[in-house]
Design an enzyme around this catalytic site. Structure first.
Site, PDB file in Angstrom:
ATOM      1  N   ALA A   1      -7.334 -24.669   6.390  1.00  0.00           N
ATOM      2  CA  ALA A   1      -8.542 -25.651   6.792  1.00  0.00           C
ATOM      3  C   ALA A   1      -9.244 -25.523   5.532  1.00  0.00           C
ATOM      4  O   ALA A   1      -9.497 -24.462   5.095  1.00  0.00           O
ATOM      5  CB  ALA A   1      -9.150 -25.262   8.115  1.00  0.00           C
TER       6      ALA A   1
ATOM      7  N   VAL B   1     -12.608 -25.260   5.847  1.00  0.00           N
ATOM      8  CA  VAL B   1     -13.735 -24.632   6.283  1.00  0.00           C
ATOM      9  C   VAL B   1     -13.055 -22.863   6.419  1.00  0.00           C
ATOM     10  O   VAL B   1     -14.216 -22.166   6.630  1.00  0.00           O
ATOM     11  CB  VAL B   1     -14.232 -25.013   7.770  1.00  0.00           C
ATOM     12  N   TYR B   2     -12.048 -22.622   6.396  1.00  0.00           N
ATOM     13  CA  TYR B   2     -11.553 -21.367   6.343  1.00  0.00           C
ATOM     14  C   TYR B   2     -12.138 -20.546   5.004  1.00  0.00           C
ATOM     15  O   TYR B   2     -11.629 -20.755   3.852  1.00  0.00           O
ATOM     16  CB  TYR B   2     -10.213 -21.015   6.403  1.00  0.00           C
ATOM     17  N   SER B   3     -13.059 -19.588   5.154  1.00  0.00           N
ATOM     18  CA  SER B   3     -13.610 -19.089   3.994  1.00  0.00           C
ATOM     19  C   SER B   3     -14.045 -19.888   2.826  1.00  0.00           C
ATOM     20  O   SER B   3     -13.954 -19.759   1.534  1.00  0.00           O
ATOM     21  CB  SER B   3     -12.872 -17.953   3.368  1.00  0.00           C
ATOM     22  N   ALA B   4     -14.830 -21.041   3.504  1.00  0.00           N
ATOM     23  CA  ALA B   4     -15.180 -22.297   2.593  1.00  0.00           C
ATOM     24  C   ALA B   4     -14.345 -22.514   1.426  1.00  0.00           C
ATOM     25  O   ALA B   4     -14.760 -22.722   0.186  1.00  0.00           O
ATOM     26  CB  ALA B   4     -16.517 -21.203   1.723  1.00  0.00           C
TER      27      ALA B   4
END
Length: 345
Positions: A59, A61-64
């Site tokens: 995704a 959003v996973y660790s930006a």
């Protein structure tokens, strides 16, 4: 490896898929999960592909975005061997258009994800949350544009309620736009809420479940036992508040049953918990994660064998909870069968 159709689509996915939330891990949540670099990620992907796992979930959003970057680098030179599933809609910044599923956001999010992943198409794009501020028509017409442009192959959702999915499917059918075929859901022996509305919806409307957190946010690892303190090093010390809560008594009833059955089949507690999920209706794939090679190989041992009907019934009984309104228990009693028709496996 067993392969199943993803909902009512022609795409086949492995019954186990690999989640990359540990890749490039940063921040209080993802940093606690792990911090897998490109070299280690490449080795984990080697093991997955050798075992027949070719679906990798991530995704933005996973660790930006770092998870997508590491996954893309680890797949470099062998993109055609893999299916990439990614998600968008959750906030990626503080700007007014850095969250949601508007046309502006979706197009930009897909372009950014393609760059991070080092690819020119996404196999499965899922909306990570429902955007109540954007008209459904705008969301679906944009997804249609992305599919027609060849940048996205299939679309799905995650963390949606039943009415939100049905509203979108009705609009998609009305306009001839792509239907959602995937529903990425939280589902485990200590979190069976999926079964009340979303599972019947998936069976009726053709959405295949991609299950996240099959071990109940790390509670079904076999390390948490009745009467014992939370083990040192458990990620629950840092991340318990991020996940769905579980009442202690309920957790220990399930763990006791899992341990008993694990001894009978000579498997680990996590392997039994995951195997139970693979036999549930509408489940297309169970997303497993791993911080290292040993954890991955342990999780791979969850398939290739089958729990007996009697063992499944015991796990069902240990993990059962009272039905919420309007799913009163009386609907399960004799004479009410037509109100809750059986869901085919």
């Amino acid at each position: 490896m067993d392969y199943r159709f993803l909902g009512r689509s022609g795409l086949k996915v492995p019954v186990l898929s690999f989640g990359t939330g540990t890749f490039g891990g940063t921040g209080p949540l993802f940093g606690a999960w792990g911090n897998t670099d490109v070299e280690e990620a490449r080795r984990l992907l080697d093991i997955c592909l050798e075992a027949g796992i070719n679906l990798f979930d991530t995704a933005d959003v996973y660790s930006a975005g770092a998870s997508e970057e590491v996954l893309g680098a680890a797949l470099k030179g062998r993109r055609e061997t893999a299916l990439i599933s990614t998600k968008t809609s959750l906030p990626m910044g503080d700007g007014p258009n850095d969250a949601g599923s508007s046309r502006f956001r979706l197009i930009r999010a897909v372009e950014d994800a393609l760059k991070r992943l080092g690819t020119d198409y996404i196999d499965i794009l899922q909306l990570h949350a429902f955007d109540a501020a954007t008209p459904v028509e705008e969301v679906l017409s944009t997804l249609d544009t992305l599919v027609r442009a060849g940048k996205v192959r299939y679309v799905g959702v995650s963390n949606f309620s039943g009415w939100q999915i049905m509203k979108a499917l009705a609009v998609a059918d009305r306009h001839g736009w792509p239907r959602y075929v995937a529903n990425q859901v939280y589902y485990s022996l200590i979190g069976r809420d999926y079964e009340w509305d979303l599972m019947p919806l998936g069976a009726d409307q053709g959405l295949g479940a991609l299950v996240w957190s099959p071990l109940g946010w790390g509670r079904l690892t076999g390390k948490i036992r009745r009467g014992a303190p939370l083990p040192e090093g458990s990620r629950l010390h840092d991340t318990a508040s991020y996940g769905p809560p579980v009442e202690d008594g309920h957790l220990y009833r399930v763990v006791d049953a899992l341990m008993e059955i694990a001894g009978e089949v000579d498997k680990t507690v996590p392997q039994v918990a995951i195997n139970w999920l693979t036999q549930r209706p509408t489940v297309s794939s169970v997303i497993i994660g791993a911080r290292n090679e040993d954890q991955l190989r342990q999780n791979l041992g969850a398939v290739g064998w089958t729990l007996s009907a009697e063992q499944i019934a015991r796990l069902d009984a240990a993990s059962a909870v009272a039905a919420p309104y309007p799913h009163f228990p009386y609907r399960r009693q004799e004479g009410f069968a037509r109100l809750d028709p059986p869901i085919a496996g």
